[in-house]
Design a protein around this motif. Structure first.
Motif, PDB file in Angstrom:
ATOM      1  N   ARG A  24       0.692  -1.337   0.002  1.00  0.00           N
ATOM      2  CA  ARG A  24       0.087   0.098  -0.146  1.00  0.00           C
ATOM      3  C   ARG A  24       0.898   1.324   0.060  1.00  0.00           C
ATOM      4  O   ARG A  24       1.807   1.309   0.711  1.00  0.00           O
ATOM      5  N   PRO A  25       0.455   2.457  -0.665  1.00  0.00           N
ATOM      6  CA  PRO A  25       1.311   3.535  -0.585  1.00  0.00           C
ATOM      7  C   PRO A  25       1.489   4.074   0.740  1.00  0.00           C
ATOM      8  O   PRO A  25       0.442   4.082   1.658  1.00  0.00           O
ATOM      9  N   TRP A  69      -1.574   6.061   2.165  1.00  0.00           N
ATOM     10  CA  TRP A  69      -2.800   5.207   2.585  1.00  0.00           C
ATOM     11  C   TRP A  69      -2.470   4.726   3.860  1.00  0.00           C
ATOM     12  O   TRP A  69      -3.202   4.638   4.913  1.00  0.00           O
ATOM     13  N   ASP A  94     -11.261   3.261   4.602  1.00  0.00           N
ATOM     14  CA  ASP A  94      -9.872   2.896   3.961  1.00  0.00           C
ATOM     15  C   ASP A  94      -9.721   1.587   3.575  1.00  0.00           C
ATOM     16  O   ASP A  94      -9.219   1.445   2.101  1.00  0.00           O
ATOM     17  N   GLU A 145     -10.811   1.410  -0.364  1.00  0.00           N
ATOM     18  CA  GLU A 145      -9.858   1.572  -1.187  1.00  0.00           C
ATOM     19  C   GLU A 145      -9.135   0.525  -1.788  1.00  0.00           C
ATOM     20  O   GLU A 145      -8.982   0.602  -3.120  1.00  0.00           O
ATOM     21  N   ASP A 149      -6.818   4.561  -5.615  1.00  0.00           N
ATOM     22  CA  ASP A 149      -5.701   5.322  -4.876  1.00  0.00           C
ATOM     23  C   ASP A 149      -6.102   6.835  -4.896  1.00  0.00           C
ATOM     24  O   ASP A 149      -6.196   7.426  -5.936  1.00  0.00           O
ATOM     25  N   ALA A 193     -11.677   7.551  -9.028  1.00  0.00           N
ATOM     26  CA  ALA A 193     -11.710   7.362  -7.437  1.00  0.00           C
ATOM     27  C   ALA A 193     -12.634   7.748  -6.772  1.00  0.00           C
ATOM     28  O   ALA A 193     -13.494   7.104  -6.165  1.00  0.00           O
TER      29      ALA A 193
END
Length: 326
Positions: free
Chosen positions: A124-125, A128, A176, A179, A185, A281
């Motif tokens: 995950r980025p 996030w 969260d 997503e 994202d 998104a």
């Protein structure tokens, strides 16, 4: 309820089996009373109603998060840790340290958290991860705030409690997780849009109030005052039925806030010139959050935890603290 149902995920029974097998494999001990309560809670139903289009892999993972969250909730709402601020502080600190990777987990609850984090956060980025960490830690610390309130004999005002409940209902971390299963994202800039923040807050507020309306009888039996219905009754000096009626009107107004935030978000997308994947998104969030609100509403009307509360004060003493490290 102005939002249409998106139905229930067809993999609900597989997810239920996976959740109980995961709990057994992780040595999460449920007493007979706690086991009965979890069966009546039906975490697989909630997750299947709010994520009806998730992959089976994500549905199973998110249900295990919810199973764990319900264990935490029952421990701090009904068990001794929720009435002893120092005991509560220690338990929450250890969980948040595991969440932040600052210590090795000890005991089944901490080990379960570490395992869930590893399965969820890999790849995950960073933005996030920051959001998920903030939302999860904010939820956990609400139990400490409530434990201190109980010890001090303090009952919050309704307005203050609305802000507290936004975190304590634990909806934000699941927004969260949405997503992940939606394959989207959201950049930091998009997360900062006022209408997006307002939309998330309205979704969380709706869930918190819906839960309070369905939980007030059980919580009144336990002497638990952190409930909107109970606070309305106290603040306005009205009957319990009048408080329930007022809460129902408030629930409708929150649904209106969801729709208003959706409209404002569309306007902000245009004003900010948001295009490409960030726009897709956000549009996905608008669509899915409606179904999420409806799924949460339908769950509270169907789960035996809320439709047929059976917990007694004696049952409440049968806590799950053996799952926490001393």
């Amino acid at each position: 309820m102005p939002f249409d149902s998106a139905g229930c995920h067809p993999g609900i029974q597989q997810t239920k089996r996976a959740a109980w097998e995961w709990a057994a494999a992780g040595d999460l001990v449920l007493s007979p009373v706690a086991r009965k309560k979890m069966i009546r809670t039906r975490p697989e139903l909630w997750i299947s109603l709010i994520f009806p289009e998730a992959s089976q892999k994500h549905l199973d993972l998110f249900c295990q998060w919810l199973f764990w969250a319900f264990l935490v909730d029952d421990e701090f709402d009904d068990g001794p840790a929720g009435r002893d601020p120092r005991l509560c502080e220690g338990a929450i600190t250890r969980l948040v340290d595991v969440l932040d990777g600052l210590r090795e987990p000890e005991g089944p609850m901490e080990n379960a958290l570490a395992q869930l984090l590893a399965r969820t956060c890999t790849g995950r980025p960073p933005h996030w991860l920051r959001q998920f960490r903030r939302d999860t830690a904010a939820w956990l610390w609400t139990y400490y705030a409530e434990a201190v309130d109980r010890a001090a004999g303090h009952v919050p005002g309704t307005a203050d409690f609305v802000r507290h409940r936004r975190d304590s209902v634990a909806m934000q971390p699941f927004l969260d997780l949405h997503e992940i299963t939606a394959g989207i994202d959201l950049p930091e800039s998009v997360r900062s849009l006022p209408a997006y923040i307002a939309l998330r807050n309205a979704v969380a507020d709706h869930s918190g109030l819906c839960n309070d309306i369905c939980s007030f009888e059980k919580e009144a039996l336990l002497g638990y005052e952190h409930n909107t219905v109970r606070l309305i009754q106290r603040d306005r000096g009205c009957t319990l039925q009048e408080a329930v009626d007022e809460a129902g009107l408030l629930l409708g107004r929150i649904a209106d806030r969801v729709q208003r935030a959706e409209k404002e978000l569309v306007e902000e997308i245009e004003a900010a010139g948001i295009q490409g994947q960030p726009r897709i998104a956000l549009e996905r969030c608008v669509r899915d959050y409606r179904g999420l609100v409806r799924g949460d509403f339908d769950y509270h009307a169907r789960a035996e935890r809320y439709t047929r509360p059976e917990l007694t004060e004696t049952d409440a003493q049968d806590s799950l603290s053996r799952n926490f490290a001393a």
